[in-house]
Design an enzyme around this catalytic site. Structure first.
Site: not given
Length: 167
Positions: A66, A68, A96, A99
């Protein structure tokens, strides 16, 4: 990310500036990799860019890639440390759970995100993992920075995929 000379007004200007950078990365995710347009940047307390990224999970066949995580990995390599103490992470979409917990483990000081995620958001929408008092570190959160732009970019991505008119 506050310094003695920081005021709420200068913090807001900085937040918008870095969120625009994250939005530009999100656009690259879609344009270059046909990924869901989410971008992220990690910034030091002194305002130095330490890491940046966009969603790469489809391209890299990696469910953890992701935006991040990509940005935090870069920042960790740059600092030579898995702890990102004193940093602010800017993300175009509320993180999410995966993360958010990586942010707790990295000791991120502050998270600033754009669009809220009512389905899987873990910074207040569905879960509030970053502020959970059971963790040994809590992360300050500012949501909704340039939320409209971030939300439209995400909505239009999915509308394009489904052949619907753009917003």
């Amino acid at each position: 990310m506050s310094t003695p000379e920081s005021t709420p007004a200068t913090i807001e200007v900085d937040d918008q500036r870095w969120m625009r950078h994250a939005l530009a990365l999100a656009a690259r995710a879609e344009r270059e990799d046909d990924e869901i347009p989410v971008g992220a940047v990690v910034v030091s307390a002194s305002g130095e860019l330490l890491g940046e990224g966009w969603n790469r999970n489809i391209t890299e066949h990696d469910p953890t890639a992701h935006a991040e995580i990509v940005a935090m990995r870069q920042a960790g390599f740059r600092l030579g440390n898995h702890r990102l103490v004193g940093t602010t992470l800017y993300i175009t979409l509320e993180p999410c759970a995966m993360c958010a917990m990586a942010m707790v483990h990295a000791r991120i000081d502050r998270v600033v995100f754009g669009a809220f995620d009512p389905k899987t958001g873990a910074a207040g929408s569905v879960f509030d993992l970053l502020a959970d008092p059971r963790h040994n570190h809590r992360v300050a959160v500012q949501g909704g920075v340039l939320a409209e732009q971030a939300g439209i970019a995400l909505s239009n991505y999915f509308r394009r995929k489904r052949g619907r008119p753009l917003l």
